[in-house]
Every structure is written in C-alpha cells, then in structure tokens.
Scaffold this motif. Structure first.
Motif, PDB file in Angstrom:
ATOM      1  N   GLU A 153       1.266  -1.353  -0.077  1.00  0.00           N
ATOM      2  CA  GLU A 153       0.116   0.058   0.106  1.00  0.00           C
ATOM      3  C   GLU A 153       1.248   1.167  -0.033  1.00  0.00           C
ATOM      4  OE1 GLU A 153      -4.140   2.408   2.743  1.00  0.00           O
ATOM      5  OE2 GLU A 153      -3.547   0.011   2.664  1.00  0.00           O
ATOM      6  N   ILE A 154       0.345   1.936  -1.014  1.00  0.00           N
ATOM      7  CA  ILE A 154       1.257   2.880  -0.861  1.00  0.00           C
ATOM      8  C   ILE A 154       0.894   4.398  -0.570  1.00  0.00           C
ATOM      9  CG2 ILE A 154       2.259   5.273  -2.633  1.00  0.00           C
ATOM     10  CD1 ILE A 154       2.826   3.209  -4.355  1.00  0.00           C
ATOM     11  N   PRO A 155       0.981   5.205   0.596  1.00  0.00           N
ATOM     12  CA  PRO A 155      -0.044   5.921   1.309  1.00  0.00           C
ATOM     13  C   PRO A 155      -0.304   7.268   0.913  1.00  0.00           C
ATOM     14  CG  PRO A 155       2.289   6.076   2.345  1.00  0.00           C
ATOM     15  CD  PRO A 155       2.889   4.994   1.472  1.00  0.00           C
ATOM     16  N   SER A 156      -1.177   7.982   0.564  1.00  0.00           N
ATOM     17  CA  SER A 156      -1.075   8.643  -0.556  1.00  0.00           C
ATOM     18  C   SER A 156      -1.466  10.002   0.118  1.00  0.00           C
ATOM     19  CB  SER A 156      -2.573   8.686  -0.207  1.00  0.00           C
ATOM     20  OG  SER A 156      -3.262   9.302   0.463  1.00  0.00           O
ATOM     21  N   ASN A 157      -0.507  11.270  -0.181  1.00  0.00           N
ATOM     22  CA  ASN A 157      -0.437  12.410  -0.787  1.00  0.00           C
ATOM     23  C   ASN A 157       1.056  12.303   0.091  1.00  0.00           C
ATOM     24  OD1 ASN A 157      -2.116  13.571  -1.848  1.00  0.00           O
ATOM     25  ND2 ASN A 157      -3.740  13.612   0.214  1.00  0.00           N
ATOM     26  N   VAL A 158       2.137  11.506  -0.137  1.00  0.00           N
ATOM     27  CA  VAL A 158       2.785  11.351  -0.110  1.00  0.00           C
ATOM     28  C   VAL A 158       4.614  11.798  -0.374  1.00  0.00           C
ATOM     29  CG1 VAL A 158       4.678   9.940   1.506  1.00  0.00           C
ATOM     30  CG2 VAL A 158       2.626  10.123   2.630  1.00  0.00           C
ATOM     31  N   GLY A 159       5.638  12.133  -0.997  1.00  0.00           N
ATOM     32  CA  GLY A 159       6.283  12.609  -2.322  1.00  0.00           C
ATOM     33  C   GLY A 159       7.390  11.079  -0.769  1.00  0.00           C
ATOM     34  N   ASP A 160       8.669  11.358  -2.618  1.00  0.00           N
ATOM     35  CA  ASP A 160       9.597  10.869  -2.061  1.00  0.00           C
ATOM     36  C   ASP A 160      10.470  11.928  -0.458  1.00  0.00           C
ATOM     37  OD1 ASP A 160       9.519   9.952  -4.273  1.00  0.00           O
ATOM     38  OD2 ASP A 160      10.463  11.552  -4.712  1.00  0.00           O
ATOM     39  N   PHE A 161       9.632  13.331   0.165  1.00  0.00           N
ATOM     40  CA  PHE A 161      10.279  13.727   0.881  1.00  0.00           C
ATOM     41  C   PHE A 161      10.400  12.947   1.937  1.00  0.00           C
ATOM     42  CE2 PHE A 161      10.215  17.459   3.550  1.00  0.00           C
ATOM     43  CZ  PHE A 161      10.525  18.066   3.679  1.00  0.00           C
TER      44      PHE A 161
END
Ligand code: UDP
Ligand code: MG
Length: 316
Positions: A153-161
């Motif tokens: 699951e990719i957490p939403s609204n999370v970028g590479d930062f």
C-alpha cells in the motif's frame, strides 16, 4: 565528546539553475538552527542543460558539506535519487526536491521523530491546493486503484520527501530493479514509520518537470512494478466470456433446430468480432507492457551513470 550523527540531504537537480541559490540560502538558514547534527548535502545534477552544475560547484567550493554528483545524462528523477542514496553516507538520509516544495522547516521535526525511535519519517501533504484540479484528481484515482490491486500500500499524498535511517536506506539499496518506482519501493521495505504533516507550497522558481504524459507513464510504472493484477485479470475476463459464449452457443443451436437457419445476423456478428478483437488487442498490449519491462530488467543495465563526483570528502 560524542560525535554528532550525520544526516544526508539528497537533492536531485534537473535544469534548476534558477533554484540553486535560493535553495542553499534557505537550506543553509535551516541547517544552522540544528546544531546537534552534522549535515551532508548530496546534490545530483541529472544531466541539466543549463548552468545548474556550474552553480552547484560554486556553492560546493564555499561549503564542504556539499557533495556534487554529475550524471552522464538525464536519467530521470528516480535514477537521480538512487544515485544520491548510493552516495549518501549519513546515519539518516532525507531526499528532497530542489524547488523548495519540500519545506526545509520539516527537517527538524523529522530528525526529532527519528531520534525518538522512528526508522522512517514520512512527510504527508495535508492539502494539494498548489496542484491543478486535474493533477489532484488523477493522483487520487491512482492511489485508489493502485492500493486496490497491489500488494504494497502506497500512502497517499506522500512524496519522496522523508527521513530514512541507515537500515532502511540499506534495505532500499538491496532492491535491484532497473525500473525504479520509488514511491512503491519506499513502501515495500516497510520499517517503523511515523508521519509529519505539512502544506505543500508552490514551486519557488521554474516549472514542474512532470507533464501529463510523464505522469501517465509514471502511473503505469507504479501498477506494473507492484502488481500483476492487470495480467491476471484476463483469465477471469476470458473465462467469463467463454461461459457467456457457451450459453449463447446452446441458445443458437437450439433456436436453429427449432426455427431453421436464420440468415440475418450481420450486426451481432460484426459487434462480437470487433468486441473480442479489441479485447484481445488490449490484453496483448498489457502483456506487452510487462514483457517490455522484463526485457528492460533482463538487460541488467545500471540505473544511472556518474560522470564525475565533486567535493567528495566523505569517501575513504
Ligand atoms: N528532477 C530530476 N530529473 C528529472 C526531473 C526532475 O532530477 O528528470 C528533479 C527536479 O530538479 C526537482 C525534483 O526532481 O528537484 C522534482 O521535480 P519537479 O518539481 O519538476 O516535480 P513535481 O514537484 O512537479 O512533482
Ligand atoms: Mg516540484
């Protein structure tokens, strides 16, 4: 006296000449407020065509914390990040964008959480009002679809930062794929994760390097890297189609036996030929997406090529 922990910032630059000075000004001011940490700033020049490299080198001459990695051409952000993560020597690593869309102020909070025991500290945007409606909409759709079909699951609204401790960076480095969908890879490694929230500001200068077509390919990369559902779905669609066809077959045979041969039927014939023809092309296309990726992976080419490393004080 105890030696201070080292934190590496990893910053990819692609045609960000105008952003270099502002970036270091801002980041310098932030880092000056954190005196319990030694910083290392790994800058990757991702084959920029403008004066990014010259400016980076000028900065690095006056600041020994800055290390500059020049890639031999533009390899894309994911590859540039990989190069930076490989070069970073810190006890923790923070990848961030050069355009200051990742507010440096968060670094303090990330480090705090890290020192309290988190392995990974994610920065989550609370809102995306600086992105266009279309970008927000498609991003939401992507996360929804992706998380439904994929096993990570990719957490939403999370970028590479984010901040990653040494163990998680080393884990990430063990993922050998050439096609690097970082968001997914970050999620795949797991680790004890904490979140800090922020509002994403607009770009300081210049414009986004990610256009519609690039984003579409990025999304495809995401799906194919972390899910084989698009491949497998065809067995189900195929079985369902077969069942329907069988039922229809029985119906036609019986009808023909009872009422004799019925000549008209051009429309239904054409529709079913076209429908199944396009369905087959579509599924072959999806096979192609995966086979293409298998092909790319099998070549075992390096993810990036470094032309030169400058100001490398940390290497033995
Ligand atoms: N970037 C890069 N290589 C590329 C494209 C972008 O290193 O081929 C860098 C860019 O210089 C910036 C970061 O990746 O530091 C994020 O890019 P951008 O701001 O264009 O993306 P967005 O914020 O729109 O997602
Ligand atoms: Mg940006």
């Amino acid at each position: 006296m105890q030696t201070k922990p080292v934190v590496s910032l990893v910053v990819p630059f692609y045609n960000e000449g105008a952003a270099v000075d502002v970036f270091f000004e801002t980041i310098g001011a932030t880092l000056a407020t954190i005196d319990t940490i030694t910083f290392e700033i790994v800058c990757i020049d991702d084959g920029s065509g403008d004066d990014t490299l010259v400016r980076l080198l000028t900065m690095s001459r006056s600041d020994p914390r800055i290390k500059v990695l020049e890639l031999s051409r533009n390899f894309g952000k994911e590859a540039a990040l990989t190069a930076g993560l490989d070069a970073a020597t810190g006890d923790a690593v923070i990848p961030m964008d050069a355009d200051l869309q990742d507010p440096p102020g968060l670094i303090v909070h990330m480090i705090e959480k890290w020192r309290l025991g988190a392995d990974v500290v994610l920065a989550r945007r609370t809102d995306r009002h600086t992105d266009s409606m279309a970008k927000r909409g498609t991003a939401n759709l992507f996360y929804k679809l992706h998380n439904r079909v994929s096993h990570v699951e990719i957490p939403s609204n999370v970028g590479d930062f984010r901040l990653m401790n040494r163990a998680s960076v080393d884990a990430l480095k063990r993922l050998p794929e050439r096609q690097r969908f970082m968001k997914g890879m970050f999620a795949w490694i797991g680790f004890r994760t904490e979140v800090v929230e922020y509002e994403r500001p607009a770009r300081a200068t210049g414009s986004s390097k990610f256009t519609g077509w690039k984003l579409w390919n990025f999304a495809l990369e995401g799906f194919t890297s972390f899910s084989s559902a698009p491949l497998r779905i065809w067995s189900y669609i195929g079985s369902f189609g077969t069942l329907l066809t069988l039922a229809y077959l029985v119906f036609i045979v019986i009808r023909t036996l009872i009422y004799g041969i019925d000549v008209p039927g051009y429309a239904s014939l054409l529709v079913s030929v076209l429908f199944f023809g396009s369905l087959q092309l579509l599924s072959i296309g999806i096979l192609g997406e995966y086979i293409g990726r298998i092909y790319m992976e099998s070549k075992q080419r390096p993810v990036y090529v470094v032309r030169q490393v400058y100001g490398d004080s940390h290497e033995p």
